[in-house]
Scaffold this active site. Sequence first.
Site, PDB file in Angstrom:
ATOM      1  N   GLU A  47       0.829  -1.220   0.000  1.00 46.51           N
ATOM      2  CA  GLU A  47       0.000   0.000   0.000  1.00 46.51           C
ATOM      3  C   GLU A  47       0.859   1.265   0.000  1.00 46.51           C
ATOM      4  O   GLU A  47       0.553   2.225  -0.687  1.00 46.51           O
ATOM      5  CB  GLU A  47      -0.968   0.001   1.184  1.00 46.51           C
ATOM      6  CG  GLU A  47      -2.033  -1.092   1.135  1.00 46.51           C
ATOM      7  CD  GLU A  47      -2.778  -1.166  -0.191  1.00 46.51           C
ATOM      8  OE1 GLU A  47      -3.003  -0.114  -0.824  1.00 46.51           O
ATOM      9  OE2 GLU A  47      -3.113  -2.290  -0.611  1.00 46.51           O
ATOM     10  N   ASP A  77      -5.003  -4.459  -9.133  1.00 44.15           N
ATOM     11  CA  ASP A  77      -4.177  -3.413  -9.757  1.00 44.15           C
ATOM     12  C   ASP A  77      -3.891  -3.752 -11.213  1.00 44.15           C
ATOM     13  O   ASP A  77      -3.939  -2.894 -12.093  1.00 44.15           O
ATOM     14  CB  ASP A  77      -2.831  -3.276  -9.025  1.00 44.15           C
ATOM     15  CG  ASP A  77      -3.009  -2.987  -7.551  1.00 44.15           C
ATOM     16  OD1 ASP A  77      -4.001  -2.337  -7.195  1.00 44.15           O
ATOM     17  OD2 ASP A  77      -2.145  -3.416  -6.766  1.00 44.15           O
TER      18      ASP A  77
HETATM   19 ZN    ZN Z   1      -2.509  -2.780  -4.894  1.00 39.40          ZN
END
Ligand code: ZN
Length: 371
Positions: free
Chosen positions: A191, A267
């Site tokens: 993160e 992602d």
């Molecule tokens: Zn991620």
Amino acid sequence: MFVGMGASKVRDLFKQAKEKAPCIVFIDEIDAIGKKRDGQYGGNDEREQTLNQLLTEMDGFEGNNGVIILAATNRPEALDPALTRPGRFDRRVPVELPDLKGREDILKVHARKINVDSDVDFHTIARMASGTSGAELANIVNEAALRAVRNNRTVVTQADLEESIEVVIAGYQKKNAILSDEEKKIVAYHEIGHALVAALQSHSAPVQKITIIPRTSGALGYTMQVEQQDKSLLIKEELENRIATLTGGRAAEEIVFGQITTGASNDIEQATKLARAMITRYGMNEEFDMVALETVTNQYLGQDASLACSADTQKDIDQKVIATIKEQHKRAKQILQENRKMLDCLAQYLYEKESITGEEFMRIMEKGGIE
Ligand code: ZN
């Protein structure tokens, strides 16, 4: 109500409407009966008869006899041209997702029904809820009220509303999710990787919150970025920076642990979508110039796109998508390597706190670390 014996039901409906005029006839989800007729043998006769009857009734209106017809659909492009021709419906009113001001107003309307703390800042909530629909905003207010009740309070606070946005975006906090220490550490680095790459580039939305508390959606953590304003135009560099930011999580894992995990799956999906759109829809590739290689087929439902090019070109597109992502991934890695100390420091901080605000994040960045 038109499904099954539709034609006679349509006749009946308009007979009643004429008796009760002035009145409004509202047909929801009109695509259920108003879909394009395919004209193929063995088509849906029943549905065609219903549609024909509806068209006849709409034509049968003489001047102003006090019956107004309203209809709604999520799929305007799927409607039969006979329905959308001038003279049938006089006006089209597109209902887009609300903008920032719209979201703020909608939140306030729903908040009228509940007890809200006097210092709640709806503008901030509206900014955080970027991309949400009216129904989702209603849901956010409702979730916030439930959260207040669960905590034995009679007033909804800013924190309730902010948490409920996260619930709508990412699901509930998983109270008893078991992450091993090692996993927690990886997620923290992942993160912070996103957040650092975002913060160290220009043209990135500011980081609002970073958390490594698992959610019921399956997310083990996330980094929330919030634009100051709704954006209608994005420059190429912004899109590239977004892709770099999306690869930042995986990049941090590679640098720190020398191994990669499944944590980047979402992602990867988003970065690929963006890179593809840049090439096929936004004309941001030199070689393809301003040629549309993909068309959006369903504007209101999920924005499906279909390819409009030869198989050879498709192969070429795939290669360019890969090259775009590789380049940004490389850049993200470089940014993190150059700021390794900051990466370690922030990841450790997040690991301990589990959830940090964008302000805390920026404060540590600006001071160059924790003293
Ligand atoms: Zn991620």
